[in-house]
Design an enzyme around this catalytic site. Structure first.
Site, mmCIF file in Angstrom:
data_model
loop_
_atom_site.group_PDB
_atom_site.id
_atom_site.type_symbol
_atom_site.label_atom_id
_atom_site.label_comp_id
_atom_site.label_asym_id
_atom_site.label_seq_id
_atom_site.Cartn_x
_atom_site.Cartn_y
_atom_site.Cartn_z
ATOM 1 N N GLY A 169 0.875 -1.213 -0.074
ATOM 2 C CA GLY A 169 -0.063 -0.027 0.183
ATOM 3 C C GLY A 169 0.825 1.224 -0.010
ATOM 4 C CG HIS A 170 1.918 5.474 -1.222
ATOM 5 N ND1 HIS A 170 1.484 6.743 -0.701
ATOM 6 C CD2 HIS A 170 3.194 5.768 -1.831
ATOM 7 C CE1 HIS A 170 2.659 7.477 -0.870
ATOM 8 N NE2 HIS A 170 3.537 6.670 -1.478
ATOM 9 N N PRO A 171 0.332 5.311 2.173
ATOM 10 C CG PRO A 171 1.828 6.397 3.503
ATOM 11 C CD PRO A 171 1.828 5.562 2.433
ATOM 12 C CD1 TRP A 215 -4.183 8.662 -3.964
ATOM 13 C CD2 TRP A 215 -2.230 7.797 -3.728
ATOM 14 N NE1 TRP A 215 -3.475 9.412 -4.625
ATOM 15 C CE2 TRP A 215 -2.103 8.994 -4.523
ATOM 16 C CE3 TRP A 215 -0.921 7.041 -3.854
ATOM 17 C CZ2 TRP A 215 -0.908 9.345 -5.213
ATOM 18 C CZ3 TRP A 215 0.093 7.453 -4.452
ATOM 19 C CH2 TRP A 215 -0.001 8.796 -5.201
#
Length: 400
Positions: A231-233, A235
């Site tokens: 993931g990515h914080p 989005w």
């Protein structure tokens, strides 16, 4: 010096000869990039064994067969008088030297930059090392050392789990890419000045450069990112999800338009829910949103979900293993892989990536097989005007 056929179309580095004193990945991948641009690369290896990953293990063999295509192999014992003489004659015909031996090795062999620039001031000399000159310069370094020290390992993996390295030699290859860029710049500069130069390329600092926006984040917000998983914080949703046939897919709408398109494609109204109706709200409620979407995506087989979301313009991708990549229809259609004869391991043909860039001014080269140890020694010695008797004498001395 040109040994290879000149029947190929004109390439940007035609006429450029590169000597490689390299092993494993970092040096050989750098020179592979130059070979892909048309340079003639002469890989210099010790007569007894050569590159340390030659015939070392299935992974080592595969690494060798990939990063050493499109090269010539010459065996030289640089500690011998005859081997050193051959090297000096090769150097007279060369434009670039790339080495990635341990700290101090080339100096002990008498082939460091300061040794060679006296008689070859036009030489572009590229050293790939663990660290730039400074407190760490003498430390032993490998790809995972750079990954660990750069912060890359700290954001790779899942929260609450031990740090993990990236699944390929990312630090080695990043340094190789920076090395190739610096060599091209040095060759361009030489056209103006007539002088060569030394370029020093570090694994550590090159990998730190990959972490640039996370370093800026820490500096600006006094915060340290946790392991990111997939993931990515910035989005949400932005992660991998299971499908109905137990495969993994990545789904990552990165704009409001894509988020609405995802919801409409799934025939749900999550985009109208106040918990998820803005990027900020979705980030605040990411865990809850992911749980809902995990259930939604379970309703679909992988191919069905991929088609549905791609048609809606939502970023989505299957999590392919290497077998799937080898048979990927897009890579097949774009001729992204080339076939070479494996010279290490069990032999046979293998497909490996080609130079991925398409340019309007030059083609991608037709790859040659990775060389057997010393396969081109005699041809190159003859090109340097050694007689058959002199070549035999060098062999008897163990110099080649």
């Amino acid at each position: 010096m040109t040994i290879a056929s000149d029947s190929e179309p004109a390439m940007p580095l035609d006429g450029v000869t590169v000597l490689e004193l390299g092993h494993i990945v970092a040096g050989p991948f750098c020179t592979l990039l130059l070979a892909d641009l048309g340079a003639e690369v002469v890989k210099i290896e010790h007569p007894e064994g050569g590159d340390s990953v030659r015939d070392s293990s299935p992974v080592g063999n595969s690494s060798f067969n990939y990063v050493n295509r499109d090269k010539l192999s010459v065996t030289l014992d640089l500690k011998s008088e005859g081997g050193r003489t051959v090297f000096e004659r090769l150097l007279e015909e060369s434009d670039v030297l790339v080495e990635n031996f341990g700290p101090g090795t080339v100096e002990r062999l008498g082939v460091g930059y300061e040794d060679l620039r006296v008689n070859r001031p036009e030489l572009v000399y590229c050293s790939i090392k663990g660290f730039n000159r400074g407190p760490y310069e003498g430390y032993p370094a490998l790809d995972p050392v750079a990954e660990a020290m750069s912060g890359l390992m700290s954001v790779t993996g899942n929260p609450g789990q031990p740090p993990v390295r990236v699944g390929t030699s990312i630090a080695d290859m990043t340094a190789s890419l920076y090395g190739a860029i610096a060599i091209l710049a040095a060759l361009r500069q030489r056209e103006t000045t007539g002088e060569g130069q030394k370029v020093e390329v570090p694994l550590f600092e090159s990998t730190v450069a990959l972490m640039g926006y996370w370093l800026a984040y820490t500096e600006a917000y006094d915060a340290v990112p946790e392991p990111l998983g997939a993931g990515h914080p910035n989005w949400s949703p932005y992660d991998v999800f299971r499908t109905g046939d137990e495969s993994w897919v990545f789904v990552g709408p990165s704009s409001e338009r894509q988020w609405v398109a995802l919801c409409e494609a799934l025939d749900c109204s999550l985009h109208e829910d106040e918990r998820f109706d803005s990027a900020e709200a979705r980030r605040a409620n990411a865990e809850e949103l992911d749980a809902i979407l995990h259930a939604e995506f379970r309703r679909f087989e992988t191919d069905e979900l991929l088609e549905l979301l791609r048609d809606a313009g939502v970023p989505v991708a299957p999590v392919n293993d290497t077998r799937a990549v080898c048979s990927d229809p897009h890579l097949e259609a774009t001729d992204a892989l080339t076939t070479v004869e494996a010279v290490e391991g069990d032999g046979g043909t293998v497909r490996v990536p080609r130079f991925p860039v398409l340019a309007s001014g030059f083609p991608r080269i037709t790859s040659s097989d990775p060389p057997r140890l010393g396969a081109d020694t005699e041809v190159i010695l003859r090109a340097l005007d050694y007689t058959a008797e002199e070549i035999e004498a060098l062999r008897e001395q163990g110099a080649v």
